[in-house]
Design an enzyme around this catalytic site. Sequence first.
Site, PDB file in Angstrom:
ATOM      1  N   HIS A   1       2.418   3.286  -9.018  1.00 30.32           N
ATOM      2  CA  HIS A   1       2.294   1.842  -9.272  1.00 30.32           C
ATOM      3  C   HIS A   1       3.515   1.338 -10.043  1.00 30.32           C
ATOM      4  O   HIS A   1       4.046   0.264  -9.758  1.00 30.32           O
ATOM      5  CB  HIS A   1       1.013   1.546 -10.058  1.00 30.32           C
ATOM      6  CG  HIS A   1      -0.246   1.900  -9.304  1.00 30.32           C
ATOM      7  ND1 HIS A   1      -0.445   1.541  -7.993  1.00 30.32           N
ATOM      8  CD2 HIS A   1      -1.362   2.584  -9.675  1.00 30.32           C
ATOM      9  CE1 HIS A   1      -1.633   1.983  -7.589  1.00 30.32           C
ATOM     10  NE2 HIS A   1      -2.197   2.617  -8.591  1.00 30.32           N
TER      11      HIS A   1
ATOM     12  N   ILE B   1      -6.350  -5.605   7.264  1.00 26.86           N
ATOM     13  CA  ILE B   1      -6.033  -6.719   6.374  1.00 26.86           C
ATOM     14  C   ILE B   1      -6.650  -6.514   4.997  1.00 26.86           C
ATOM     15  O   ILE B   1      -6.179  -7.090   4.009  1.00 26.86           O
ATOM     16  CB  ILE B   1      -6.476  -8.041   7.046  1.00 26.86           C
ATOM     17  CG1 ILE B   1      -5.571  -8.267   8.267  1.00 26.86           C
ATOM     18  CG2 ILE B   1      -6.384  -9.235   6.110  1.00 26.86           C
ATOM     19  CD1 ILE B   1      -5.820  -9.470   9.065  1.00 26.86           C
TER      20      ILE B   1
ATOM     21  N   GLU C   1     -12.082  -5.185  -4.633  1.00 32.15           N
ATOM     22  CA  GLU C   1     -12.629  -3.833  -4.432  1.00 32.15           C
ATOM     23  C   GLU C   1     -11.936  -2.793  -5.318  1.00 32.15           C
ATOM     24  O   GLU C   1     -12.498  -1.732  -5.601  1.00 32.15           O
ATOM     25  CB  GLU C   1     -12.488  -3.419  -2.955  1.00 32.15           C
ATOM     26  CG  GLU C   1     -13.374  -4.185  -1.990  1.00 32.15           C
ATOM     27  CD  GLU C   1     -12.942  -5.632  -1.753  1.00 32.15           C
ATOM     28  OE1 GLU C   1     -11.730  -5.931  -1.827  1.00 32.15           O
ATOM     29  OE2 GLU C   1     -13.839  -6.481  -1.517  1.00 32.15           O
TER      30      GLU C   1
ATOM     31  N   LEU D   1      11.070 -20.868  -5.163  1.00 33.02           N
ATOM     32  CA  LEU D   1      10.042 -20.065  -4.476  1.00 33.02           C
ATOM     33  C   LEU D   1       8.674 -20.224  -5.136  1.00 33.02           C
ATOM     34  O   LEU D   1       8.541 -20.131  -6.352  1.00 33.02           O
ATOM     35  CB  LEU D   1      10.472 -18.588  -4.528  1.00 33.02           C
ATOM     36  CG  LEU D   1       9.486 -17.568  -3.946  1.00 33.02           C
ATOM     37  CD1 LEU D   1       9.456 -17.645  -2.417  1.00 33.02           C
ATOM     38  CD2 LEU D   1       9.858 -16.148  -4.380  1.00 33.02           C
TER      39      LEU D   1
ATOM     40  N   ASP E   1       0.826  -1.208   0.000  1.00 30.30           N
ATOM     41  CA  ASP E   1       0.000   0.000   0.000  1.00 30.30           C
ATOM     42  C   ASP E   1       0.863   1.262   0.000  1.00 30.30           C
ATOM     43  O   ASP E   1       1.938   1.280   0.588  1.00 30.30           O
ATOM     44  CB  ASP E   1      -0.904  -0.018   1.241  1.00 30.30           C
ATOM     45  CG  ASP E   1      -2.092   0.904   1.074  1.00 30.30           C
ATOM     46  OD1 ASP E   1      -2.370   1.330  -0.070  1.00 30.30           O
ATOM     47  OD2 ASP E   1      -2.735   1.218   2.087  1.00 30.30           O
ATOM     48  N   GLY E   2       0.342   2.293  -0.657  1.00 29.60           N
ATOM     49  CA  GLY E   2       1.001   3.599  -0.616  1.00 29.60           C
ATOM     50  C   GLY E   2       1.521   4.093  -1.952  1.00 29.60           C
ATOM     51  O   GLY E   2       2.118   5.177  -2.014  1.00 29.60           O
ATOM     52  N   ASN E   3       1.270   3.351  -3.022  1.00 29.62           N
ATOM     53  CA  ASN E   3       1.754   3.793  -4.342  1.00 29.62           C
ATOM     54  C   ASN E   3       1.147   5.140  -4.746  1.00 29.62           C
ATOM     55  O   ASN E   3       1.845   6.022  -5.255  1.00 29.62           O
ATOM     56  CB  ASN E   3       1.363   2.777  -5.426  1.00 29.62           C
ATOM     57  CG  ASN E   3       2.068   1.460  -5.269  1.00 29.62           C
ATOM     58  OD1 ASN E   3       3.019   1.359  -4.512  1.00 29.62           O
ATOM     59  ND2 ASN E   3       1.601   0.453  -5.982  1.00 29.62           N
ATOM     60  N   GLY E   4      -0.168   5.266  -4.542  1.00 35.18           N
ATOM     61  CA  GLY E   4      -0.872   6.491  -4.945  1.00 35.18           C
ATOM     62  C   GLY E   4      -0.334   7.701  -4.196  1.00 35.18           C
ATOM     63  O   GLY E   4      -0.022   8.741  -4.791  1.00 35.18           O
TER      64      GLY E   4
HETATM   65  C1  FPP Z   1      -2.064  -0.120  -3.361  1.00 39.16           C
HETATM   66  O1  FPP Z   1      -1.616   1.216  -3.244  1.00 39.16           O
HETATM   67  C2  FPP Z   1      -1.429  -0.742  -4.510  1.00 39.16           C
HETATM   68  C3  FPP Z   1      -2.097  -1.256  -5.593  1.00 39.16           C
HETATM   69  C4  FPP Z   1      -3.564  -1.253  -5.714  1.00 39.16           C
HETATM   70  C5  FPP Z   1      -1.350  -1.798  -6.750  1.00 39.16           C
HETATM   71  C6  FPP Z   1      -0.168  -2.649  -6.429  1.00 39.16           C
HETATM   72  C7  FPP Z   1       0.612  -2.846  -7.655  1.00 39.16           C
HETATM   73  C8  FPP Z   1       1.956  -2.816  -7.743  1.00 39.16           C
HETATM   74  C9  FPP Z   1       2.842  -2.687  -6.567  1.00 39.16           C
HETATM   75  C10 FPP Z   1       2.537  -2.913  -9.096  1.00 39.16           C
HETATM   76  C11 FPP Z   1       3.386  -4.066  -9.347  1.00 39.16           C
HETATM   77  C12 FPP Z   1       2.798  -5.378  -9.041  1.00 39.16           C
HETATM   78  C13 FPP Z   1       3.152  -6.510  -9.683  1.00 39.16           C
HETATM   79  C14 FPP Z   1       2.716  -7.804  -9.116  1.00 39.16           C
HETATM   80  C15 FPP Z   1       3.939  -6.516 -10.923  1.00 39.16           C
HETATM   81  P1  FPP Z   1      -2.646   2.396  -3.356  1.00 39.16           P
HETATM   82  O2  FPP Z   1      -2.834   2.725  -4.781  1.00 39.16           O
HETATM   83  O3  FPP Z   1      -3.912   2.033  -2.624  1.00 39.16           O
HETATM   84  O4  FPP Z   1      -1.911   3.549  -2.613  1.00 39.16           O
HETATM   85  P2  FPP Z   1      -2.565   4.727  -1.742  1.00 39.16           P
HETATM   86  O5  FPP Z   1      -3.117   4.096  -0.494  1.00 39.16           O
HETATM   87  O6  FPP Z   1      -1.406   5.619  -1.443  1.00 39.16           O
HETATM   88  O7  FPP Z   1      -3.612   5.399  -2.582  1.00 39.16           O
END
Ligand code: FPP
Length: 238
Positions: A19, A177, A49, A113, A2-5
């Site tokens: 992402h 979770i 979701e 793995l 979590d935290g990409n956005g």
């Molecule tokens: C949640 O962060 C993250 C996601 C919904 C996407 C996860 C995808 C990746 C890490 C890309 C690579 C994955 C693979 C398997 C190649 P968020 O968007 O909810 O972040 P936020 O809480 O800051 O908005």
Amino acid sequence: MDGNGRWAESRGLPRHAGHKEGVRPVRMCIEECARRGVEALTVFAFSSENWARPSVEVSSLMQLFLEAIDREVDELHKNKVRMRFIGDRHALSVKLQARMAATEQLTAANSGLKLQVAVSYGGRWDILQATKKLSAAVASGAMALEAVTEEVFSRELMLSGVPDPDLFIRTGGDYRISNFLLWNLAYTELHFCDTLWPDFDKPHLENALRAFAMRERRFGLTPGQLNVAREGETSQRA
Ligand code: FPP
């Protein structure tokens, strides 16, 4: 993961940039787990979701998954990683479904793995799909109701054949979770860290593993019972 956005938004970038940046720590975790001899790793890439997010974000994530598979699959195969995708595939594009199936087929016999990538996955959905399969078997008379044990039920879940996780790591500062492996996490140790996923690097992973090593896992037993079990193991080894 979590935290990409937030990682992207704090830099004035579109969410997709976060992402994209999130692929690097995924690769690092796979490499580290493989190097350390971890049996299985499951990453939560897209939840049931997440389909409700803006369509531009959903399609850019789907594109990112396609590109990541194409770019990484040969290296993963070379490193003996066995790859599986868990989740409701019907909602995914035919192209992505085909790539997933081909990747699974290619890596099926690998002995390293066990890597599971959860896409269009929800813990509730997983429990429901297992329940439906077993209910149908019972209703048709192919299976007796009494035969439905925890072990039999587990075999119908997406993580069938993969041990329950020892450690769950969530980045991004939230303590929940979020519909991940609800059944399988029953006795998993939970580790939360504030770092946003694109910034999660090797020291963060090592920190989580160190914290895990300090935990006392009792699985419902008392500390006294655990000591007796440990003494038994020691005398067996001696
Ligand atoms: C949640 O962060 C993250 C996601 C919904 C996407 C996860 C995808 C990746 C890490 C890309 C690579 C994955 C693979 C398997 C190649 P968020 O968007 O909810 O972040 P936020 O809480 O800051 O908005």
